[in-house]
Design a protein around this motif. Structure first.
Motif, PDB file in Angstrom:
ATOM      1  N   ASP A  92       0.367  -1.631  -0.463  1.00  0.00           N
ATOM      2  CA  ASP A  92       0.524   0.075   0.363  1.00  0.00           C
ATOM      3  C   ASP A  92       1.226   1.365   0.139  1.00  0.00           C
ATOM      4  OD1 ASP A  92      -2.735   1.327  -0.212  1.00  0.00           O
ATOM      5  OD2 ASP A  92      -2.351   2.069   2.031  1.00  0.00           O
ATOM      6  N   ASP A  93       1.899   1.090   0.731  1.00  0.00           N
ATOM      7  CA  ASP A  93       2.981   2.151   0.730  1.00  0.00           C
ATOM      8  C   ASP A  93       3.798   2.247  -0.463  1.00  0.00           C
ATOM      9  OD1 ASP A  93       3.143   2.397   3.958  1.00  0.00           O
ATOM     10  OD2 ASP A  93       4.729   2.073   3.938  1.00  0.00           O
TER      11      ASP A  93
ATOM     12  N   LYS B 194       0.985   4.096  -3.119  1.00  0.00           N
ATOM     13  CA  LYS B 194       0.877   5.570  -2.894  1.00  0.00           C
ATOM     14  C   LYS B 194       1.864   6.238  -3.590  1.00  0.00           C
ATOM     15  CE  LYS B 194      -1.268   5.030   2.468  1.00  0.00           C
ATOM     16  NZ  LYS B 194      -1.371   5.646   3.152  1.00  0.00           N
ATOM     17  N   GLN B 195       2.740   5.729  -2.856  1.00  0.00           N
ATOM     18  CA  GLN B 195       4.358   6.071  -3.886  1.00  0.00           C
ATOM     19  C   GLN B 195       4.096   6.699  -5.614  1.00  0.00           C
ATOM     20  OE1 GLN B 195       7.493   4.548  -2.626  1.00  0.00           O
ATOM     21  NE2 GLN B 195       9.642   5.845  -3.578  1.00  0.00           N
TER      22      GLN B 195
ATOM     23  N   GLN C 168       1.777   6.255  -7.200  1.00  0.00           N
ATOM     24  CA  GLN C 168       0.410   6.944  -7.517  1.00  0.00           C
ATOM     25  C   GLN C 168       0.843   8.939  -7.438  1.00  0.00           C
ATOM     26  OE1 GLN C 168      -3.671   6.851  -5.711  1.00  0.00           O
ATOM     27  NE2 GLN C 168      -4.006   9.031  -6.677  1.00  0.00           N
ATOM     28  N   GLN C 169       1.552   9.290  -6.282  1.00  0.00           N
ATOM     29  CA  GLN C 169       2.126  10.231  -6.031  1.00  0.00           C
ATOM     30  C   GLN C 169       3.146  11.022  -7.039  1.00  0.00           C
ATOM     31  OE1 GLN C 169       3.803  10.957  -1.967  1.00  0.00           O
ATOM     32  NE2 GLN C 169       3.523  12.938  -2.574  1.00  0.00           N
TER      33      GLN C 169
END
Length: 424
Positions: free
Chosen positions: A37-38, A41-42, A44-45
């Motif tokens: 999940d981390d 997120k990364q 996507q960012q």
RNA sequence: AGAGGAGUGGCAGAGUGGUCGAAUGCGGUGGUCUUGAAAACCAUUGUACCGUAAGGUACCGGGGGUUCGAAUCCCUCCUCCUCUGCCA
């Protein structure tokens, strides 16, 4: 499916819960979920940033073109190529990460309620309650598979001829008894505030995923290959899926439905001598109750549903007991399940006739079934369901427990529905 | 099943390659006015993800593609409507 945010916030609780279920390798999988999940997120960012730049450039190009500055515009175009390539790569990585994450999440069962006892098999279930007298049958009492032949009310061999094993033909008073039970159960549920629905009995893939039959459990359902549909194993699937991708208001709660459907189960690999007669079938009739509730009220609702189901058994005058399923016996998607078992006196066996569960938001998360709170936040709802009731084993118990030398006595509440007092 | 048409925000409905997350109307919410209500006027009003926030990204039936740029063009699937056919 559990929410990643929940796993992050309650890691210890999740691990403890999985331990009650004897879930192996929990700690590693939980860590892996958080790591993925981390990563997601990364990725996507990073990608959002690239996309934002690309978007800004596209706008500039538009303005340049309009201003007639063709050459400058072309220069910009060349620059976007690299952005595009990088963005595409990141998108692919993100999708791969998400797929891996989803796969892992699908594999994690619901966290049991604190009431759920530890244990590995059905022997570890807790008997919470036993109600009614076990009838003392006369010498020579027959199991139901003999009674149905004697009175010619259910024919397994005919079913074999038409379809195969586990698809019985109900005949004469046997058929009428089915109809009587269905109508009795539907009417009672209506009185208890459940609104009747008649859903389709074949479902598409999305619905299978919504309630958790898919992936992994497709082997338990009959598959219509030409359309990629599945025959429902329980009315829970179509009825709960009515609320897939739905956002309700608090005033609409609770939603209470009842539905009668035939149910189809392949029961692959679970056949054996212990499942004679009506004890296990491929096609059977069931009346199901489904409730969608506010998270704060779902356990209240579970008790209410449990009480309702018991009231049916009492009206049918069948001796029953209520089990609290242990961690090892608890269904994948359930947080707390009560099983109701009736005593089938000639077989001298307890038969499960109902299972009532609170799934909390485990199903709702997959279904995207939510409600708007007073301060306009969307939150997952809780779903519950229970059999009220499954017919075959009820019929087995009625036949066995009510047998007399003159025939089988029909429970009083059913007489107005079927129009006879005795099967003889 | 065949031929044709269509799917846009809670609803209706505009938009056919650029500043469009999307005009306008209705509805919803908040406010002004009013003794109160209605009317009128003003404001606000989708979902998800990332971010402490500012803000960013995605979504115009689903999926894929073309393009610097897609609600708009192409492919595919789904659904609905009309006509023809078939059928409980």
């Amino acid at each position: 499916m559990l929410q990643v945010a929940f796993i992050r916030a309650h890691k210890e609780k999740v691990l403890q819960g999985l331990n009650v279920r004897n879930f192996k390798d929990a700690a590693r999988q939980v860590e892996e979920i958080i790591r993925l999940d981390d990563q997601r997120k990364q990725l996507q960012q990073q990608n959002d940033e690239l996309l934002a730049r690309g978007k800004a450039m596209a706008k500039e190009i538009g303005l340049l073109m309009r201003a007639g500055k063709q050459e400058e515009a072309h220069e910009r175009k060349a620059q976007t190529a690299e952005l595009k390539a990088r963005s595409k790569a990141l998108t692919e990585q993100r999708k791969a990460t998400e797929a891996e994450l989803t796969q892992l999440l699908y594999n994690i069962p619901n966290i049991p309620h604190p009431k759920v006892p530890a244990g590995t098999t059905e022997a570890d279930n807790i008997v919470a309650k036993e109600v009614g007298e076990i009838p003392a049958l006369p010498e020579g009492a027959k199991p139901h598979w003999e009674l149905i032949e004697e009175y010619d009310i259910i024919d397994f061999n005919l079913g074999v001829k038409i379809t195969g094993a586990g698809f019985p033909v109900y005949k004469g008073k046997g058929a009428k008894l089915q109809r009587a039970l269905i109508n009795f159960f539907l009417d009672e549920a209506e009185k208890a505030g459940f609104t009747e629905v008649q859903p389709p009995i074949v479902i598409n893939e999305d619905s299978g995923y919504g309630t958790g039959q898919l992936p992994d459990k497709e082997g338990q359902m009959y598959h219509v290959a030409s359309e990629n549909f599945y025959l429902i194993p329980t009315a829970e699937v179509p009825i709960t899926n009515m609320y897939r991708d739905v956002i309700l208001t608090e005033e609409q709660l609770p939603i209470k439905h009842v539905g009668y459907t035939p149910c189809f189960r392949r029961e692959a690999g679970s056949w054996g001598s212990h499942v004679r007669g009506l004890n296990r079938l491929h096609q059977f009739d069931k009346v199901e109750i489904v409730q969608i509730q506010h998270p704060d009220k779902s356990y209240e609702a579970l008790e209410e549903m449990s009480g309702y189901i018991q009231s049916l058994l009492q009206k049918l005058a069948l001796p029953y007991r209520v089990l609290v399923l242990c961690g090892g016996d608890l269904g994948f998607t359930s947080a707390l399940t009560y099983d109701m078992e009736v005593y089938s006196a000639a077989q001298q066996k307890w038969l499960e006739v109902s299972s009532v569960s609170n799934f909390e938001n485990f199903q709702a998360n997959r279904l995207k079934l939510r409600y708007k709170t007073a301060d306009k936040k969307t939150q997952l709802l809780h779903t519950l369901n229970g059999s009220a009731l499954a017919l075959p084993r009820i019929v087995a118990a009625i036949l066995e427990n009510n047998q007399t030398p003159d025939g089988i006595k029909v429970p009083g509440v059913l007489v107005p529905y079927c129009g006879f007092r005795m099967i003889d």
